[in-house]
Enzyme design. Structure first.
Site, PDB file in Angstrom:
ATOM      1  N   HIS A 330      45.139  34.900  29.599  1.00  0.00           N
ATOM      2  CA  HIS A 330      44.760  35.137  31.000  1.00  0.00           C
ATOM      3  C   HIS A 330      45.680  34.465  31.997  1.00  0.00           C
ATOM      4  O   HIS A 330      45.391  34.472  33.195  1.00  0.00           O
ATOM      5  CB  HIS A 330      43.340  34.649  31.263  1.00  0.00           C
ATOM      6  CG  HIS A 330      42.294  35.397  30.526  1.00  0.00           C
ATOM      7  ND1 HIS A 330      41.634  36.480  31.064  1.00  0.00           N
ATOM      8  CD2 HIS A 330      41.811  35.247  29.279  1.00  0.00           C
ATOM      9  CE1 HIS A 330      40.767  36.938  30.179  1.00  0.00           C
ATOM     10  NE2 HIS A 330      40.861  36.205  29.075  1.00  0.00           N
ATOM     11  N   LYS A 508      38.285  33.166  46.217  1.00  0.00           N
ATOM     12  CA  LYS A 508      38.796  32.983  44.859  1.00  0.00           C
ATOM     13  C   LYS A 508      38.920  31.484  44.634  1.00  0.00           C
ATOM     14  O   LYS A 508      38.780  30.710  45.582  1.00  0.00           O
ATOM     15  CB  LYS A 508      40.151  33.660  44.681  1.00  0.00           C
ATOM     16  CG  LYS A 508      41.164  33.279  45.780  1.00  0.00           C
ATOM     17  CD  LYS A 508      42.483  34.020  45.651  1.00  0.00           C
ATOM     18  CE  LYS A 508      42.447  35.456  46.117  1.00  0.00           C
ATOM     19  NZ  LYS A 508      42.408  36.447  45.034  1.00  0.00           N
ATOM     20  N   ARG A 509      39.186  31.049  43.394  1.00  0.00           N
ATOM     21  CA  ARG A 509      39.413  29.631  43.175  1.00  0.00           C
ATOM     22  C   ARG A 509      40.579  29.139  44.035  1.00  0.00           C
ATOM     23  O   ARG A 509      41.477  29.906  44.361  1.00  0.00           O
ATOM     24  CB  ARG A 509      39.690  29.346  41.702  1.00  0.00           C
ATOM     25  CG  ARG A 509      38.439  29.268  40.872  1.00  0.00           C
ATOM     26  CD  ARG A 509      37.487  28.185  41.368  1.00  0.00           C
ATOM     27  NE  ARG A 509      37.980  26.883  41.004  1.00  0.00           N
ATOM     28  CZ  ARG A 509      37.538  26.170  39.982  1.00  0.00           C
ATOM     29  NH1 ARG A 509      36.546  26.619  39.236  1.00  0.00           N
ATOM     30  NH2 ARG A 509      38.051  24.984  39.708  1.00  0.00           N
ATOM     31  N   LYS A 514      47.782  30.735  44.448  1.00  0.00           N
ATOM     32  CA  LYS A 514      47.039  31.804  45.139  1.00  0.00           C
ATOM     33  C   LYS A 514      47.327  31.820  46.649  1.00  0.00           C
ATOM     34  O   LYS A 514      47.003  32.762  47.336  1.00  0.00           O
ATOM     35  CB  LYS A 514      45.545  31.659  44.873  1.00  0.00           C
ATOM     36  CG  LYS A 514      45.169  31.885  43.391  1.00  0.00           C
ATOM     37  CD  LYS A 514      43.680  31.667  43.166  1.00  0.00           C
ATOM     38  CE  LYS A 514      43.286  31.696  41.683  1.00  0.00           C
ATOM     39  NZ  LYS A 514      43.174  33.053  41.130  1.00  0.00           N
ATOM     40  N   THR A 616      40.525  39.986  39.683  1.00  0.00           N
ATOM     41  CA  THR A 616      39.464  40.985  39.567  1.00  0.00           C
ATOM     42  C   THR A 616      38.718  41.115  40.894  1.00  0.00           C
ATOM     43  O   THR A 616      38.104  42.140  41.167  1.00  0.00           O
ATOM     44  CB  THR A 616      38.468  40.612  38.444  1.00  0.00           C
ATOM     45  OG1 THR A 616      38.174  39.212  38.553  1.00  0.00           O
ATOM     46  CG2 THR A 616      39.069  40.898  37.080  1.00  0.00           C
ATOM     47  N   LYS A 620      37.005  44.388  43.127  1.00  0.00           N
ATOM     48  CA  LYS A 620      35.667  44.430  43.734  1.00  0.00           C
ATOM     49  C   LYS A 620      35.756  44.916  45.188  1.00  0.00           C
ATOM     50  O   LYS A 620      34.967  45.751  45.642  1.00  0.00           O
ATOM     51  CB  LYS A 620      34.997  43.049  43.658  1.00  0.00           C
ATOM     52  CG  LYS A 620      34.664  42.643  42.227  1.00  0.00           C
ATOM     53  CD  LYS A 620      34.388  41.155  42.039  1.00  0.00           C
ATOM     54  CE  LYS A 620      34.486  40.816  40.547  1.00  0.00           C
ATOM     55  NZ  LYS A 620      34.597  39.375  40.262  1.00  0.00           N
TER      56      LYS A 620
HETATM   57  C1  26Q Z   1      42.157  24.796  29.951  1.00  0.00           C
HETATM   58  C2  26Q Z   1      42.258  23.543  29.366  1.00  0.00           C
HETATM   59  C3  26Q Z   1      41.494  22.499  29.810  1.00  0.00           C
HETATM   60  C4  26Q Z   1      40.603  22.703  30.844  1.00  0.00           C
HETATM   61  C5  26Q Z   1      40.484  23.936  31.436  1.00  0.00           C
HETATM   62  C6  26Q Z   1      41.284  24.988  30.987  1.00  0.00           C
HETATM   63  C7  26Q Z   1      41.177  26.287  31.634  1.00  0.00           C
HETATM   64  C8  26Q Z   1      39.950  26.698  32.144  1.00  0.00           C
HETATM   65  C9  26Q Z   1      39.832  27.925  32.772  1.00  0.00           C
HETATM   66  C10 26Q Z   1      42.253  27.129  31.747  1.00  0.00           C
HETATM   67  C11 26Q Z   1      42.128  28.340  32.370  1.00  0.00           C
HETATM   68  C12 26Q Z   1      40.921  28.745  32.890  1.00  0.00           C
HETATM   69  C13 26Q Z   1      40.725  29.991  33.580  1.00  0.00           C
HETATM   70  C14 26Q Z   1      41.646  30.895  33.762  1.00  0.00           C
HETATM   71  C15 26Q Z   1      41.359  32.110  34.528  1.00  0.00           C
HETATM   72  O1  26Q Z   1      40.275  32.280  35.075  1.00  0.00           O
HETATM   73  N1  26Q Z   1      42.308  33.028  34.612  1.00  0.00           N
HETATM   74  C16 26Q Z   1      42.093  34.254  35.359  1.00  0.00           C
HETATM   75  O2  26Q Z   1      41.617  35.243  34.460  1.00  0.00           O
HETATM   76  C17 26Q Z   1      41.260  36.415  35.152  1.00  0.00           C
HETATM   77  C18 26Q Z   1      40.620  37.358  34.152  1.00  0.00           C
HETATM   78  O3  26Q Z   1      41.576  37.851  33.281  1.00  0.00           O
HETATM   79  C19 26Q Z   1      42.473  37.014  35.825  1.00  0.00           C
HETATM   80  O4  26Q Z   1      42.046  38.136  36.560  1.00  0.00           O
HETATM   81  C20 26Q Z   1      43.123  36.000  36.748  1.00  0.00           C
HETATM   82  O5  26Q Z   1      44.324  36.523  37.275  1.00  0.00           O
HETATM   83  C21 26Q Z   1      43.400  34.720  36.000  1.00  0.00           C
HETATM   84  O6  26Q Z   1      43.871  33.713  36.872  1.00  0.00           O
END
Ligand code: 26Q
Length: 767
Positions: A330, A508-509, A514, A616, A620
């Site tokens: 992702h 968004k986050r 971003k 995503t 929406k």
């Molecule tokens: C990893 C290691 C330690 C702690 C946290 C994490 C971690 C947690 C969450 C790493 C990544 C995430 C989340 C990533 C994420 O939400 N990516 C998003 O995924 C969406 C669905 O595919 C995409 O639409 C977004 O572009 C992408 O940023």
């Protein structure tokens, strides 16, 4: 589900008396919520049981995050009884909308977790046997407030209203073994209802408990030492979701969480198959597993470990794992790919580490010692490499993202195993993100083309001959949604947005890539422009932000503070109040998104090209008839392919241009050359805003100095962003503009998660 009002109210009344000793008249909101939910759960139980017992091949979606949001309205919609229940409650003078106070289940951070939730809903609706496996965090993503413009975090007690949509299945509890303790994993099952089709899949969330309930006698005998400590640690594993999005934190507790999740899930599945008498060599005929990013990748060595304990040779076990696992990436950001210290891992779960080592050895042999291919290197275990090596398929989440994975992030792996790599563009469920959040617009569409689009979103293209006739109703509906959002924002945030304002939205986050900062600088440029006459006649616009920053992410928090200061400045200045408002909403979550998405005029999707895997939120907004103001990044590219770039507002450096611009990039020169940009950026340091903690100064420094100043090309893209955004604001309001909105709506078919899950089922799961 067929609905009998009298029967339903009797059921609710019985549950109220049995569980709470109150009558329907006496019941409070929470009691009523519990009883209504339970009455439905009782009714659907036979269907659920039947689906759980089916014998065909299933897929397990392993994910550290499921961002489900609020269940009740969606579940009633899926069961086709939303209006029936509303009316039944109204007949006893109760209002279904009161349940809007129910907490969201925020067991996820952002895109990746929400995607998992959309996929579960779509799979059930498409009759695809997909079950989710995750962790039942006691506290979900933190609740956010602002104090003096700074983000404050509080614990998210998502179970405050109880959890009537889950069932604790204690008899299927499993033991997860760590080197230093054993933990009980108790499953809580949530039904996932297909849209009006009788299918009920399952989201199984594991909760950690001490194996023996806290035993005071034992505690006393052991002088409190070991057992007490074990009990303490066991409950801690599921205490809280890590609030990081796209950043790796190498915390041991997180490693425990990940192993806890995959070990419990695989034991569960293997135990059931064995009880059925299935030969585990046939596991791939009965199950496959989708690994949602690197977080659950320990499932691979764990399955190999389990099979070896069943008497498999390593080669046999490796072969089975290879046919079961698939991996979704992702994000291309290196810092988000999970890596673990090999020593820590081998200390905590030695028998699992052994299998990782065996995989590494096998890879060494296969690759003939080619040093580009490794799982463990310099004492670090690279989970993404393990996932790619073992999995059948590896997928990115939008065309451009998959191409970047092939060309850059995983180039060597792609050269060696090209057949593994596939693209599956993300999608969203049109039930929650149109039918539920925008019922009037959904009804308008029904009136033109019938309702088959509810489960076949490609049919939205049939609207194309009708768009002209829809214009006035569309404007009216959007206006009503905006008025409702404005009232909500007034109540929650205390900011008034006058009728007739354009709603320009970025939700968004919060992350530097971003580029909420780019948006913020444009707001300042408009503000100074309104005051000095450049934009005297600026179309009245509300700039709306929503975002949570990871608690440890300094720059993200600085950007929040900056935007809140801008909001204060702008909203406090009477001379611009007929032109602009700025609001950063607090505690942006799924339920807030539902309210905002249907009311937006502009969808800001402005990441630096190459950084946003898909996005995503962009989908929406499109589905709700909103134009995108964005870069050619992630799924924006495909949105333009579907709806036409001329129906959206595209700006900024492309992926190829980003690479070129970064050579010899000198942001200070850009500042000196552009007085509008300079004026906006210098508010960070010129005393315009109080900066007690030096945060804004550090933001300024990140743009102008250091090893890689302005890493995300905010300053480089600023001028083009202003040009395109200004054109958009001045285009707003004409019939031509609203036609663009409608063309987007009618072109959104591809972005249904129904299509995505069918792609997974065909190309990857073979079910
Ligand atoms: C990893 C290691 C330690 C702690 C946290 C994490 C971690 C947690 C969450 C790493 C990544 C995430 C989340 C990533 C994420 O939400 N990516 C998003 O995924 C969406 C669905 O595919 C995409 O639409 C977004 O572009 C992408 O940023």
């Amino acid at each position: 589900m067929k609905f009998e009002r009298k029967q339903f109210l009797e059921d609710v009344t019985k549950i109220l008396s049995a569980d709470f000793a109150v009558t329907l008249e006496e019941a409070g909101k929470k009691e009523l919520y519990q009883a209504v939910s339970k009455a439905v759960m009782t009714e659907v139980f036979p269907d659920w049981q039947a689906c759980k017992r089916q014998s065909g091949k299933r897929c397990g979606y392993f994910s550290a995050e499921f961002l489900m949001g609020r269940a009740i309205f969606n579940n009633l919609l899926s069961l086709g009884i939303l209006e029936d229940v509303r009316e039944a409650l109204a007949s006893v003078r109760e209002d279904l909308n009161e349940f809007e106070e129910v907490e969201d289940a925020a067991l996820g951070n952002g895109g990746l977790g929400r995607l998992a939730a959309c996929y579960l809903e779509s799979a059930a609706s498409m009759d695809i046997p997909l079950d989710g496996y995750g962790i039942r965090y006691r506290y979900g993503l933190f609740r956010q407030t602002f104090e003096n413009g700074y983000q404050k975090e509080e614990g998210d007690d998502w179970l405050k209203w109880g959890d009537p949509w889950s069932v604790r299945v204690e008899r299927e509890a499993k033991i997860v073994r760590f080197a230093d303790m054993d933990v009980l994993a108790v499953p809580y099952d949530m039904p996932i209802f297909g849209y009006r089709n009788g299918v009920v899949n399952t989201l199984r969330l594991w909760s950690s408990e001490p194996i023996r309930a806290f035993d005071f006698e034992m505690f006393d005998k052991m002088k409190g030492e070991n057992k007490a400590v074990e009990n303490f640690h066991a409950t801690k594993i599921c205490d809280v979701l890590y609030p990081n999005d796209n950043t790796m934190v190498g915390k041991m507790l997180r490693l425990r969480q990940q192993y806890f999740l995959v070990s419990a899930s695989l034991q569960d599945i293997v135990t059931k198959l064995k009880a059925e008498g299935v030969d585990l060599h046939d596991l791939p005929k009965r199950y496959c597993f989708q690994l949602n990013d690197t977080h659950p990748v320990l499932a691979i060595p764990e399955l190999i470990r389990i099979l070896r304990a069943e008497g498999f040779s390593f080669e046999e076990a490796f072969g089975v794992a290879g046919r079961c696992f698939n991996f979704t990436n992702h994000t291309i950001m290196a810092e988000a790919l999970e890596r673990w210290d090999a020593l820590a891992l081998s200390d905590l779960i030695p028998s699992v580490y052994e299998q990782i080592l065996a995989c590494q050895n096998r890879l060494d042999e296969e690759a003939g010692g080619d040093s580009r291919f490794f799982i463990i290197r310099e004492g670090t275990v690279h989970m993404a490499n393990l996932a790619i090596y073992v999995s059948s398929k590896v997928n990115g989440v939008a065309e451009i993202h998959t191409n970047i994975l092939k060309r850059e992030t995983f180039r060597d792996w792609y050269e060696r195993y090209p057949e593994k790599f596939v693209n599956i563009t993300n999608g969203i469920t049109p039930r929650r993100w149109l039918l539920l959040n925008n019922p009037r617009l959904a009804a308008l569409i029904d009136g033109k083309i019938g309702s088959a689009w509810h489960t076949d979103l490609s049919r939205l293209s049939l609207l194309k001959p009708h768009l002209g006739d829809m214009l006035s109703d569309f404007k009216e509906i959007k206006g009503e949604n905006k008025a409702r959002l404005a009232a909500y924002i007034k109540e929650k945030e205390g900011v008034e947005i006058p009728a007739g304002f354009i709603f320009d939205v970025q939700i968004k986050r919060l992350h530097e890539y971003k580029r909420q900062l780019l948006n913020a600088l444009s707001v300042l440029a408009y503000y100074f422009g309104v005051k000095d006459g450049t934009y005297r006649d600026l179309p009245p616009t509300a700039f709306i932000f929503g975002a949570k920053a990871a608690p440890g992410y300094y720059m993200a928090k600085a950007i929040i503070k900056f935007i809140n200061e801008i909001a204060n400045l702008v909203n406090g200045d009477k001379t611009v109040s007929d032109r602009m408002r700025v609001v950063f909403v607090q505690n942006y979550d799924v339920s807030y998104a539902e309210k905002i998405v249907c009311a937006a005029d502009i969808s800001e999707q402005i990441s630096m090209a190459g950084m946003e895997a898909s996005g995503t939120g962009n989908m929406k907004f499109m589905l709700n008839g909103t134009v995108t103001l964005g870069t050619l990044d992630g799924a924006n590219v495909e949105i333009c392919e579907e709806a036409g770039a001329d129906n959206n507002y595209i700006f900024g450096a492309t992926v190829d241009e980003v690479a070129k611009v970064k050579h010899g990039y000198a942001p200070e020169k850009l500042l000196e050359a552009d007085p509008v940009l300079k004026r906006a950026v210098e508010t960070l340091i010129d005393g315009t805003f109080p900066d007690e903690k030096g945060m804004l100064k550090r933001l300024y420094a990140s743009l102008t100095t250091g090893y890689e100043p302005d890493r995300y090309l905010v300053l480089h893209d600023f001028a083009d962003y202003m040009r395109v955004k200004t054109k958009l604001l001045y285009d707003y309001g004409t019939d031509e503009f609203f036609m663009k909105c409608l063309v987007n709506l009618a072109s959104a078919g591809k972005f249904s998660s129904d299509r995505s899950v069918k792609d997974y089922a065909d190309l990857i799961w073979h079910i």
